[in-house]
Design a protein around this motif. Structure first.
Motif, PDB file in Angstrom:
ATOM      1  N   VAL A  11       0.844  -1.203   0.000  1.00 16.34           N
ATOM      2  CA  VAL A  11       0.000   0.000   0.000  1.00 16.34           C
ATOM      3  C   VAL A  11       0.875   1.247   0.000  1.00 16.34           C
ATOM      4  N   ARG A  12       1.899   1.245   0.840  1.00 15.24           N
ATOM      5  CA  ARG A  12       2.816   2.394   0.917  1.00 15.24           C
ATOM      6  C   ARG A  12       3.443   2.692  -0.445  1.00 15.24           C
ATOM      7  N   ASP A  13       3.918   1.650  -1.116  1.00 17.53           N
ATOM      8  CA  ASP A  13       4.602   1.851  -2.396  1.00 17.53           C
ATOM      9  C   ASP A  13       3.661   2.382  -3.473  1.00 17.53           C
ATOM     10  N   LEU A  14       2.375   2.025  -3.395  1.00 14.80           N
ATOM     11  CA  LEU A  14       1.414   2.540  -4.368  1.00 14.80           C
ATOM     12  C   LEU A  14       1.005   3.977  -4.049  1.00 14.80           C
ATOM     13  N   ILE A  15       0.959   4.299  -2.763  1.00 14.44           N
ATOM     14  CA  ILE A  15       0.529   5.633  -2.341  1.00 14.44           C
ATOM     15  C   ILE A  15       1.603   6.684  -2.609  1.00 14.44           C
ATOM     16  N   ALA A  16       2.848   6.358  -2.302  1.00 12.16           N
ATOM     17  CA  ALA A  16       3.935   7.340  -2.290  1.00 12.16           C
ATOM     18  C   ALA A  16       4.016   8.217  -3.542  1.00 12.16           C
ATOM     19  N   PRO A  17       3.917   7.669  -4.767  1.00 10.54           N
ATOM     20  CA  PRO A  17       4.051   8.530  -5.951  1.00 10.54           C
ATOM     21  C   PRO A  17       2.982   9.619  -6.058  1.00 10.54           C
ATOM     22  N   TYR A  18       1.849   9.445  -5.392  1.00 11.58           N
ATOM     23  CA  TYR A  18       0.768  10.435  -5.478  1.00 11.58           C
ATOM     24  C   TYR A  18       0.975  11.614  -4.523  1.00 11.58           C
ATOM     25  N   LYS A  19       1.948  11.473  -3.616  1.00  7.24           N
ATOM     26  CA  LYS A  19       2.271  12.546  -2.663  1.00  7.24           C
ATOM     27  C   LYS A  19       1.010  13.133  -2.015  1.00  7.24           C
ATOM     28  N   PRO A  20       0.206  12.286  -1.360  1.00 11.78           N
ATOM     29  CA  PRO A  20      -1.035  12.790  -0.744  1.00 11.78           C
ATOM     30  C   PRO A  20      -0.749  13.640   0.481  1.00 11.78           C
ATOM     31  N   ASP A  21      -1.695  14.516   0.799  1.00 12.99           N
ATOM     32  CA  ASP A  21      -1.591  15.324   2.011  1.00 12.99           C
ATOM     33  C   ASP A  21      -2.108  14.567   3.226  1.00 12.99           C
ATOM     34  N   PHE A  22      -3.082  13.696   3.011  1.00 13.45           N
ATOM     35  CA  PHE A  22      -3.508  12.804   4.092  1.00 13.45           C
ATOM     36  C   PHE A  22      -4.229  11.596   3.521  1.00 13.45           C
ATOM     37  N   LEU A  23      -4.427  10.596   4.393  1.00 15.95           N
ATOM     38  CA  LEU A  23      -5.026   9.333   3.986  1.00 15.95           C
ATOM     39  C   LEU A  23      -6.305   9.088   4.769  1.00 15.95           C
ATOM     40  N   LEU A  24      -7.295   8.550   4.089  1.00 12.05           N
ATOM     41  CA  LEU A  24      -8.531   8.097   4.719  1.00 12.05           C
ATOM     42  C   LEU A  24      -8.657   6.593   4.502  1.00 12.05           C
ATOM     43  N   ALA A  25      -9.164   5.889   5.487  1.00 13.74           N
ATOM     44  CA  ALA A  25      -9.316   4.435   5.372  1.00 13.74           C
ATOM     45  C   ALA A  25     -10.692   4.033   5.867  1.00 13.74           C
ATOM     46  N   GLY A  26     -11.397   3.266   5.042  1.00 16.19           N
ATOM     47  CA  GLY A  26     -12.716   2.789   5.434  1.00 16.19           C
ATOM     48  C   GLY A  26     -13.824   3.775   5.107  1.00 16.19           C
ATOM     49  N   PRO A  27     -14.770   3.939   6.046  1.00 17.19           N
ATOM     50  CA  PRO A  27     -14.814   3.371   7.398  1.00 17.19           C
ATOM     51  C   PRO A  27     -15.112   1.874   7.390  1.00 17.19           C
ATOM     52  N   ALA A  28     -14.641   1.192   8.445  1.00 21.69           N
ATOM     53  CA  ALA A  28     -14.750  -0.257   8.519  1.00 21.69           C
ATOM     54  C   ALA A  28     -16.007  -0.727   9.243  1.00 21.69           C
ATOM     55  N   PHE A  29     -16.717   0.193   9.913  1.00 17.05           N
ATOM     56  CA  PHE A  29     -17.922  -0.170  10.668  1.00 17.05           C
ATOM     57  C   PHE A  29     -17.607  -1.317  11.622  1.00 17.05           C
ATOM     58  N   ASN A  30     -18.328  -2.450  11.540  1.00 17.57           N
ATOM     59  CA  ASN A  30     -18.091  -3.544  12.485  1.00 17.57           C
ATOM     60  C   ASN A  30     -17.388  -4.726  11.826  1.00 17.57           C
ATOM     61  N   ALA A  31     -16.761  -4.512  10.665  1.00 16.65           N
ATOM     62  CA  ALA A  31     -16.058  -5.593   9.955  1.00 16.65           C
ATOM     63  C   ALA A  31     -14.654  -5.745  10.541  1.00 16.65           C
ATOM     64  N   GLY A  32     -14.409  -6.853  11.242  1.00 12.66           N
ATOM     65  CA  GLY A  32     -13.168  -7.031  11.997  1.00 12.66           C
ATOM     66  C   GLY A  32     -11.908  -7.017  11.166  1.00 12.66           C
ATOM     67  N   ARG A  33     -11.838  -7.839  10.121  1.00 15.58           N
ATOM     68  CA  ARG A  33     -10.623  -7.884   9.303  1.00 15.58           C
ATOM     69  C   ARG A  33     -10.390  -6.546   8.610  1.00 15.58           C
ATOM     70  N   TYR A  34     -11.476  -5.914   8.178  1.00 14.76           N
ATOM     71  CA  TYR A  34     -11.387  -4.611   7.527  1.00 14.76           C
ATOM     72  C   TYR A  34     -10.850  -3.576   8.515  1.00 14.76           C
ATOM     73  N   GLY A  35     -11.306  -3.652   9.761  1.00 12.39           N
ATOM     74  CA  GLY A  35     -10.822  -2.731  10.783  1.00 12.39           C
ATOM     75  C   GLY A  35      -9.333  -2.883  11.034  1.00 12.39           C
TER      76      GLY A  35
END
Length: 347
Positions: free
Chosen positions: A70-94
């Motif tokens: 994930v890091r290697d795919l993200i880095a070239p885009y030089k994002p200002d911040f990252l959002l993940a999910g939301p995962a709600f109550n999905a354990g593996r996703y969380g």
């Protein structure tokens, strides 16, 4: 314009359900799934430049590797911040969302925000590593969750002061922050006590941890007629680890047949568990799962019988909610086996 990267699992990425849970990490620049809600929440202040997607099983079974991918795919885009999910109550996703946020902050040095339901096992594991917005247990409130997550992310990017958890809607991170007050501690605690006695709302400055109290099971009345099972969290598995039990933060367990076995042979087993020196167990697995001793007690009539299978998982850095779930499943299996009592061995 703020540049944002979003992480999703295979379901919210619109790829598939459990049949696609082994999907490796991939990237798209299209607005897929919740990316549209986050794009709307950003408005003219920023845009989602890329969305990373990964199957829940793939990430849970390869946390460190998947985080690097994930890091290697993200880095070239030089994002200002990252959002993940939301995962709600999905354990593996969380677990994945928490790990991705931790990686983004520690390795890419950008803010990261995710969202989870209060019973998601990823919360306890990553609440100190990332801001986790409190969500419901399902995606019904996706738009509102996206708004809260985005607002907090924009504050972090802008270097604005982050309010208390109750004000911003995130779970407490267990951090104590010094603040200047015009009241002494004695006055504040007295006022809190009076509000409590009057039945009025109050908030402790240092919340107490909550621990479960487990009532001990009653003693076995007659060992000579009891069927005894062996259960371990020491990570003993057959060679090759057929159930792919994780060496830490386990999400599964294995069931292994010992019918007619007088003892366990070290040539047939391995230990998949970090955090302790397993040399002696690998030399003689009976040191962890004492089949040899139980067979002797069975022959002597001390116990009625040894169960024909033992149960194994890994107990390192485990999440309480997941362990409760695994424990219930193992207990249900033991009941089906007609087991009277259990010997639980650990590292």
């Amino acid at each position: 314009m703020v540049r944002v990267v979003l992480y999703l699992n295979q379901f919210f990425g619109g790829i598939g359900g459990e049949d696609k849970a082994d999907l490796p990490v991939r990237l798209t620049e299209d607005l897929v799934g919740p990316a549209k809600a986050f794009s709307a929440a950003l408005g003219d202040r920023g845009r989602v430049v890329a969305t990373i997607m990964c199957g829940d099983n793939y990430f849970a079974e390869n946390i460190e590797q998947a985080s690097r991918e994930v890091r290697d795919l993200i880095a070239p885009y030089k994002p200002d911040f990252l959002l993940a999910g939301p995962a709600f109550n999905a354990g593996r996703y969380g677990l994945a969302c928490g790990a991705v946020c931790k990686m983004a902050q520690n390795e890419l040095h950008i803010p990261a925000v995710t969202g989870m339901y209060r019973e998601n096992p990823g919360l306890d594991l990553y609440r100190r590593d990332a801001y986790i917005i409190e969500t419901g247990d399902t995606a019904r409130s996706m738009a509102e969750n996206a708004r809260k997550m985005t607002a907090l992310g924009l504050k972090l990017v802008g270097g604005e002061k982050i309010g208390k958890p109750a004000e911003e809607g995130y779970f407490s991170r267990g951090l104590l922050v010094n603040e200047v007050s015009d009241k002494t501690g004695a006055v504040r605690v007295t006022e809190m006590l009076l509000r409590k006695l009057r039945g009025e709302p109050y908030e402790s400055e240092v919340p107490r941890p909550a621990y479960d109290r487990v009532k001990p099971a009653p003693a076995l009345k007659n060992l000579a007629s009891a069927k005894i099972a062996l259960v371990t969290d020491g990570g003993l598995v057959p060679k090759g680890n057929p159930d792919k039990i994780e060496m830490a933060t386990a999400t599964r367990y294995g069931t292994y047949d010992i019918t007619a076995k007088e003892r366990l042979d070290g040539a047939d087993y391995e230990v998949n568990h970090g955090g302790y020196d397993s040399v002696l167990v690998r030399q003689d697995p009976n040191r962890l799962v004492p089949v040899d001793v139980l067979r002797e007690l069975e022959k002597e009539g001390v116990i009625g019988a040894l169960n024909d299978r033992f149960y194994s998982t890994t107990g390192l850095t485990c999440i309480v909610a997941i362990m409760k779930e695994l424990g219930k499943k193992i207990a249900d299996n033991l009941k089906e086996d007609g087991v009277s009592g259990v010997i639980l061995t650990s590292t």
